[in-house]
Design an enzyme around this catalytic site. Sequence first.
Site, PDB file in Angstrom:
ATOM      1  N   ARG A  10     -30.712  21.879  31.393  1.00  0.00           N
ATOM      2  CA  ARG A  10     -31.222  23.052  31.765  1.00  0.00           C
ATOM      3  C   ARG A  10     -32.712  23.140  32.427  1.00  0.00           C
ATOM      4  O   ARG A  10     -33.058  23.950  33.080  1.00  0.00           O
ATOM      5  CB  ARG A  10     -31.175  24.196  30.915  1.00  0.00           C
ATOM      6  CG  ARG A  10     -29.844  24.547  30.128  1.00  0.00           C
ATOM      7  CD  ARG A  10     -29.912  25.100  28.955  1.00  0.00           C
ATOM      8  NE  ARG A  10     -30.595  26.119  28.854  1.00  0.00           N
ATOM      9  CZ  ARG A  10     -30.337  27.557  29.074  1.00  0.00           C
ATOM     10  NH1 ARG A  10     -28.700  27.593  29.339  1.00  0.00           N
ATOM     11  NH2 ARG A  10     -30.954  28.697  28.737  1.00  0.00           N
ATOM     12  N   ARG A  16     -39.862  18.033  38.261  1.00  0.00           N
ATOM     13  CA  ARG A  16     -40.260  18.137  39.513  1.00  0.00           C
ATOM     14  C   ARG A  16     -41.573  17.160  39.830  1.00  0.00           C
ATOM     15  O   ARG A  16     -42.242  17.278  38.957  1.00  0.00           O
ATOM     16  CB  ARG A  16     -40.522  19.463  39.820  1.00  0.00           C
ATOM     17  CG  ARG A  16     -39.489  20.633  39.801  1.00  0.00           C
ATOM     18  CD  ARG A  16     -39.871  22.006  40.548  1.00  0.00           C
ATOM     19  NE  ARG A  16     -38.962  23.002  40.181  1.00  0.00           N
ATOM     20  CZ  ARG A  16     -39.410  23.883  39.494  1.00  0.00           C
ATOM     21  NH1 ARG A  16     -40.623  24.220  38.984  1.00  0.00           N
ATOM     22  NH2 ARG A  16     -38.457  24.889  39.032  1.00  0.00           N
ATOM     23  N   ARG A  34     -26.480  29.494  15.813  1.00  0.00           N
ATOM     24  CA  ARG A  34     -28.090  29.719  15.547  1.00  0.00           C
ATOM     25  C   ARG A  34     -28.415  30.956  15.586  1.00  0.00           C
ATOM     26  O   ARG A  34     -27.850  31.826  16.424  1.00  0.00           O
ATOM     27  CB  ARG A  34     -28.624  28.858  16.424  1.00  0.00           C
ATOM     28  CG  ARG A  34     -28.841  27.388  16.315  1.00  0.00           C
ATOM     29  CD  ARG A  34     -29.267  26.477  14.854  1.00  0.00           C
ATOM     30  NE  ARG A  34     -30.495  26.443  15.042  1.00  0.00           N
ATOM     31  CZ  ARG A  34     -31.101  26.224  13.979  1.00  0.00           C
ATOM     32  NH1 ARG A  34     -30.301  25.947  12.898  1.00  0.00           N
ATOM     33  NH2 ARG A  34     -32.575  25.969  13.946  1.00  0.00           N
ATOM     34  N   ARG A  47     -41.654  29.418  19.695  1.00  0.00           N
ATOM     35  CA  ARG A  47     -42.510  30.061  20.735  1.00  0.00           C
ATOM     36  C   ARG A  47     -43.219  31.314  20.139  1.00  0.00           C
ATOM     37  O   ARG A  47     -42.683  32.075  19.627  1.00  0.00           O
ATOM     38  CB  ARG A  47     -41.784  30.480  22.100  1.00  0.00           C
ATOM     39  CG  ARG A  47     -40.350  30.916  21.803  1.00  0.00           C
ATOM     40  CD  ARG A  47     -39.559  30.782  23.073  1.00  0.00           C
ATOM     41  NE  ARG A  47     -38.246  31.161  23.002  1.00  0.00           N
ATOM     42  CZ  ARG A  47     -37.039  30.705  23.633  1.00  0.00           C
ATOM     43  NH1 ARG A  47     -37.259  30.129  24.715  1.00  0.00           N
ATOM     44  NH2 ARG A  47     -35.916  31.175  23.302  1.00  0.00           N
ATOM     45  N   GLU A  74     -41.229  33.427  17.106  1.00  0.00           N
ATOM     46  CA  GLU A  74     -39.785  33.191  17.156  1.00  0.00           C
ATOM     47  C   GLU A  74     -39.364  31.996  16.225  1.00  0.00           C
ATOM     48  O   GLU A  74     -39.623  30.807  16.559  1.00  0.00           O
ATOM     49  CB  GLU A  74     -39.273  33.194  18.328  1.00  0.00           C
ATOM     50  CG  GLU A  74     -37.622  32.940  18.547  1.00  0.00           C
ATOM     51  CD  GLU A  74     -37.210  32.957  20.175  1.00  0.00           C
ATOM     52  OE1 GLU A  74     -37.596  33.750  20.973  1.00  0.00           O
ATOM     53  OE2 GLU A  74     -36.430  32.401  20.533  1.00  0.00           O
ATOM     54  N   TYR A 100     -22.878  29.033  25.878  1.00  0.00           N
ATOM     55  CA  TYR A 100     -24.234  29.192  26.037  1.00  0.00           C
ATOM     56  C   TYR A 100     -24.516  29.858  27.614  1.00  0.00           C
ATOM     57  O   TYR A 100     -25.008  29.119  28.200  1.00  0.00           O
ATOM     58  CB  TYR A 100     -25.107  27.795  25.830  1.00  0.00           C
ATOM     59  CG  TYR A 100     -26.362  27.652  25.547  1.00  0.00           C
ATOM     60  CD1 TYR A 100     -27.287  28.828  25.824  1.00  0.00           C
ATOM     61  CD2 TYR A 100     -27.017  26.565  25.858  1.00  0.00           C
ATOM     62  CE1 TYR A 100     -28.632  28.947  25.656  1.00  0.00           C
ATOM     63  CE2 TYR A 100     -28.505  26.577  25.652  1.00  0.00           C
ATOM     64  CZ  TYR A 100     -29.045  27.833  25.585  1.00  0.00           C
ATOM     65  OH  TYR A 100     -30.548  27.672  25.809  1.00  0.00           O
ATOM     66  N   ASP A 145     -26.078  32.375  30.286  1.00  0.00           N
ATOM     67  CA  ASP A 145     -27.169  32.807  30.751  1.00  0.00           C
ATOM     68  C   ASP A 145     -26.652  34.244  31.223  1.00  0.00           C
ATOM     69  O   ASP A 145     -25.385  34.254  31.509  1.00  0.00           O
ATOM     70  CB  ASP A 145     -28.100  32.064  31.976  1.00  0.00           C
ATOM     71  CG  ASP A 145     -28.610  30.885  31.471  1.00  0.00           C
ATOM     72  OD1 ASP A 145     -29.132  30.871  30.100  1.00  0.00           O
ATOM     73  OD2 ASP A 145     -28.988  30.088  31.984  1.00  0.00           O
TER      74      ASP A 145
HETATM   75  N1  UDP Z   1     -36.772  22.484  25.587  1.00  0.00           N
HETATM   76  C1  UDP Z   1     -37.659  21.658  25.065  1.00  0.00           C
HETATM   77  N2  UDP Z   1     -39.089  21.812  25.331  1.00  0.00           N
HETATM   78  C2  UDP Z   1     -39.502  23.266  25.760  1.00  0.00           C
HETATM   79  C3  UDP Z   1     -38.583  23.920  26.280  1.00  0.00           C
HETATM   80  C4  UDP Z   1     -37.069  23.744  26.118  1.00  0.00           C
HETATM   81  O1  UDP Z   1     -37.325  20.316  24.674  1.00  0.00           O
HETATM   82  O2  UDP Z   1     -40.564  23.329  25.553  1.00  0.00           O
HETATM   83  C5  UDP Z   1     -35.305  22.180  25.602  1.00  0.00           C
HETATM   84  C6  UDP Z   1     -34.702  22.452  24.418  1.00  0.00           C
HETATM   85  O3  UDP Z   1     -33.916  21.324  24.090  1.00  0.00           O
HETATM   86  C7  UDP Z   1     -34.109  23.693  24.741  1.00  0.00           C
HETATM   87  C8  UDP Z   1     -33.599  23.487  26.001  1.00  0.00           C
HETATM   88  O4  UDP Z   1     -34.560  22.885  26.621  1.00  0.00           O
HETATM   89  O5  UDP Z   1     -32.852  23.788  23.649  1.00  0.00           O
HETATM   90  C9  UDP Z   1     -33.273  25.070  26.533  1.00  0.00           C
HETATM   91  O6  UDP Z   1     -34.458  25.595  26.609  1.00  0.00           O
HETATM   92  P1  UDP Z   1     -34.406  27.134  27.214  1.00  0.00           P
HETATM   93  O7  UDP Z   1     -35.834  27.478  27.230  1.00  0.00           O
HETATM   94  O8  UDP Z   1     -33.685  27.205  28.605  1.00  0.00           O
HETATM   95  O9  UDP Z   1     -33.682  27.917  26.246  1.00  0.00           O
HETATM   96  P2  UDP Z   1     -33.326  29.469  25.776  1.00  0.00           P
HETATM   97  O10 UDP Z   1     -34.406  30.162  26.386  1.00  0.00           O
HETATM   98  O11 UDP Z   1     -32.043  29.720  26.229  1.00  0.00           O
HETATM   99  O12 UDP Z   1     -33.633  29.469  24.471  1.00  0.00           O
END
Ligand code: UDP
Length: 363
Positions: free
Chosen positions: A172, A176, A249, A280, A300, A348, A350
């Site tokens: 996901r 870059r 979860r 976060r 969170e 999962y 979006d």
């Molecule tokens: N992820 C990570 N570090 C970060 C942010 C995301 O390793 O700082 C990985 C982690 O495995 C996570 C996945 O990327 O489950 C998807 O993150 P995203 O932010 O897309 O998840 P959401 O916003 O759906 O909770």
Amino acid sequence: MKQYDYLIVGAGLYGATFAHLAAKKGKQCLVIDKRPHTGGNTYCDRIEDINVHVYGAHIFHTSNKDVWTFVNSIVEFNRYTNSPVANYKGKLYNLPFNMNTFYALWGVKTPDEAKEKIEEQRREAGINNPRNLEEQAISLVGKDIYEILIKGYTEKQWGRKCTELPAFIIRRLPVRFSFDNNYFNDLYQGIPTGGYNRLIDGLLKGIEVRCNTDFFADRQYFADTARQIVFTGNIDEYFDYKLGHLQYRTLHFETEIRNCENHQGVAVMNYTEADIPYTRIIEHKHFEFGTQPRTVITREYPSEWSAGAEAFYPINDERNERLSKEYQKLASGEANTIFGGRLGEYKYYDMDKIIENVLAKEI
Ligand code: UDP
């Protein structure tokens, strides 16, 4: 004689979009939700004149023009671009992984230098065919980034070792070799101007909605009232858990009003080390470029779901994948029920995918 064409269980994005499109075609709909409000997890509370994403941050992004045109026909979207910052042991790194991240980590200044560094770490690890998230991450971005920005965050988020998680979760995230901090690759992105409640209210305008109404409290009554059911709750609950419980979860939120105008300078700050229990901190005003005198932040905390808690994420491991497929087989045998959304399909998704799925339905 059935009173409604559709009984829609769940007033989240799937249910609200379905109801909207069905009503447009002249169908009679009743939307019910066990919560006291509509919107599902997009619901926002208003605190200090700020839209607070009560069930976790939602950022709308899509590459599908039809989806973007559709949501913009309901409410205008702002120009918010998600550019989260990762905090690891007090040091800050830009996300997604890009030249800013590589520079902060290694001091490399060109794409070639960054690629060489990653290639070197990839070679050392000797992974050719990644079988899980850990191997996928190391082969994409090398060991340093895996250790600093991925491992702790992911294991907190999912409560499982990276070696036990499927590789696709990490795909996901873009990698870059440019100085571009936009988290998403999608063509379109933003937050509804005035908040998500305006999107949901717009979708549900003119439709009969009953909140504080639990489908399972009077299942037969609800089934008798409509020709078809659109079910967006937990698929295993619909079938009385007869094949066993799916796992989810859940998230726990700690929201605080801060007596300052700007707490962290960004909407999303990820805490990627294992020792900090939250994943976060969201500072909500930044989603809408707020200038209010005070600010609202939310920490969170992810944890394992148990009955009675809110289910946020399906778990992407083998056991749950297998079980959800079995439930989906049962679901396809239910002629009068359409299953949709993250929980109804145990996927999962979006937000844009949810809308795309509803737009593709024959209603
Ligand atoms: N992820 C990570 N570090 C970060 C942010 C995301 O390793 O700082 C990985 C982690 O495995 C996570 C996945 O990327 O489950 C998807 O993150 P995203 O932010 O897309 O998840 P959401 O916003 O759906 O909770």
